[in-house]
Design a protein around this motif. Structure first.
Motif, PDB file in Angstrom:
ATOM      1  N   ARG A  14       0.832  -1.201   0.000  1.00  0.00           N
ATOM      2  CA  ARG A  14       0.000   0.000   0.000  1.00  0.00           C
ATOM      3  C   ARG A  14       0.871   1.256   0.000  1.00  0.00           C
ATOM      4  O   ARG A  14       0.586   2.231  -0.686  1.00  0.00           O
ATOM      5  CB  ARG A  14      -0.933  -0.004   1.197  1.00  0.00           C
ATOM      6  CG  ARG A  14      -1.958  -1.129   1.139  1.00  0.00           C
ATOM      7  CD  ARG A  14      -2.908  -1.082   2.284  1.00  0.00           C
ATOM      8  NE  ARG A  14      -3.812   0.045   2.048  1.00  0.00           N
ATOM      9  CZ  ARG A  14      -4.628   0.532   2.963  1.00  0.00           C
ATOM     10  NH1 ARG A  14      -4.666   0.004   4.165  1.00  0.00           N
ATOM     11  NH2 ARG A  14      -5.412   1.541   2.676  1.00  0.00           N
ATOM     12  N   THR A  18       0.979   4.248  -2.882  1.00  0.00           N
ATOM     13  CA  THR A  18       0.651   5.652  -2.611  1.00  0.00           C
ATOM     14  C   THR A  18       1.788   6.604  -2.967  1.00  0.00           C
ATOM     15  O   THR A  18       1.580   7.808  -3.005  1.00  0.00           O
ATOM     16  CB  THR A  18       0.247   5.862  -1.133  1.00  0.00           C
ATOM     17  OG1 THR A  18       1.296   5.409  -0.289  1.00  0.00           O
ATOM     18  CG2 THR A  18      -1.044   5.128  -0.822  1.00  0.00           C
ATOM     19  N   ARG A  19       2.961   6.086  -3.234  1.00  0.00           N
ATOM     20  CA  ARG A  19       4.051   6.952  -3.716  1.00  0.00           C
ATOM     21  C   ARG A  19       3.798   7.406  -5.149  1.00  0.00           C
ATOM     22  O   ARG A  19       4.291   8.445  -5.571  1.00  0.00           O
ATOM     23  CB  ARG A  19       5.386   6.221  -3.645  1.00  0.00           C
ATOM     24  CG  ARG A  19       5.893   6.049  -2.246  1.00  0.00           C
ATOM     25  CD  ARG A  19       7.277   5.430  -2.236  1.00  0.00           C
ATOM     26  NE  ARG A  19       7.598   5.047  -0.883  1.00  0.00           N
ATOM     27  CZ  ARG A  19       7.678   3.798  -0.452  1.00  0.00           C
ATOM     28  NH1 ARG A  19       7.485   2.794  -1.292  1.00  0.00           N
ATOM     29  NH2 ARG A  19       7.956   3.538   0.797  1.00  0.00           N
ATOM     30  N   ILE A  22      -2.881   8.130  -6.179  1.00  0.00           N
ATOM     31  CA  ILE A  22      -3.697   8.578  -5.058  1.00  0.00           C
ATOM     32  C   ILE A  22      -4.634   7.442  -4.649  1.00  0.00           C
ATOM     33  O   ILE A  22      -4.922   6.545  -5.445  1.00  0.00           O
ATOM     34  CB  ILE A  22      -4.502   9.856  -5.389  1.00  0.00           C
ATOM     35  CG1 ILE A  22      -5.512   9.595  -6.509  1.00  0.00           C
ATOM     36  CG2 ILE A  22      -3.577  11.001  -5.748  1.00  0.00           C
ATOM     37  CD1 ILE A  22      -6.520  10.712  -6.667  1.00  0.00           C
ATOM     38  N   GLU A  23      -5.095   7.476  -3.403  1.00  0.00           N
ATOM     39  CA  GLU A  23      -5.997   6.451  -2.869  1.00  0.00           C
ATOM     40  C   GLU A  23      -7.311   7.131  -2.460  1.00  0.00           C
ATOM     41  O   GLU A  23      -7.515   7.467  -1.303  1.00  0.00           O
ATOM     42  CB  GLU A  23      -5.347   5.740  -1.680  1.00  0.00           C
ATOM     43  CG  GLU A  23      -6.121   4.553  -1.183  1.00  0.00           C
ATOM     44  CD  GLU A  23      -5.429   3.838  -0.026  1.00  0.00           C
ATOM     45  OE1 GLU A  23      -5.886   2.741   0.323  1.00  0.00           O
ATOM     46  OE2 GLU A  23      -4.439   4.363   0.527  1.00  0.00           O
ATOM     47  N   TYR A  29      -6.676   2.701  -6.077  1.00  0.00           N
ATOM     48  CA  TYR A  29      -5.585   3.607  -6.437  1.00  0.00           C
ATOM     49  C   TYR A  29      -5.774   4.078  -7.868  1.00  0.00           C
ATOM     50  O   TYR A  29      -6.103   3.287  -8.749  1.00  0.00           O
ATOM     51  CB  TYR A  29      -4.235   2.901  -6.293  1.00  0.00           C
ATOM     52  CG  TYR A  29      -4.009   2.384  -4.902  1.00  0.00           C
ATOM     53  CD1 TYR A  29      -3.420   3.178  -3.936  1.00  0.00           C
ATOM     54  CD2 TYR A  29      -4.429   1.108  -4.542  1.00  0.00           C
ATOM     55  CE1 TYR A  29      -3.238   2.716  -2.654  1.00  0.00           C
ATOM     56  CE2 TYR A  29      -4.250   0.633  -3.253  1.00  0.00           C
ATOM     57  CZ  TYR A  29      -3.658   1.437  -2.318  1.00  0.00           C
ATOM     58  OH  TYR A  29      -3.492   0.983  -1.038  1.00  0.00           O
TER      59      TYR A  29
END
Length: 102
Positions: A14, A18-19, A22-23, A29
């Motif tokens: 996760r 997220t790097r 966006i979530e 994602y």
């Protein structure tokens, strides 16, 4: 645009997602990625899926305009039907037998 949906993946996966994306909702994602980054993220996700599941959808030059990839055992499975990706359902008994007992 690339969309990746995950269920029960490890926290380090996760964090990696997220790097780059966006979530907007838990386990969903969204982002615009290069093919190289997208393929590397998918390699990490599919290699560490465990009992979870993941679905990746990204643009492709085909009739539908996208490709659908899956990892993990779930009831819905993508099936190629004359160049179109359709979703088939496994019988519930199969899915229940594949899930580990708790």
């Amino acid at each position: 645009m690339t969309v990746l949906s995950t269920t029960a993946v490890p926290d380090h996966v996760r964090g990696a997602l997220t790097r780059w994306m966006i979530e907007p909702a838990p386990g969903l994602y969204v982002g615009t990625l290069s093919a190289r980054v997208r393929n590397e993220l998918w390699r990490v996700v599919s290699a560490s899926i465990g009992n979870g599941a993941a679905v990746l959808i990204h643009p492709e030059a085909n009739e539908q305009g996208y490709v659908l990839r899956t990892a993990g055992e779930r009831r819905r499975i993508p099936v190629d039907f004359d160049g179109l990706t359709l979703v088939a359902f496994r019988p519930e008994e199969y899915v229940e037998a594949a899930d580990p007992p708790f």
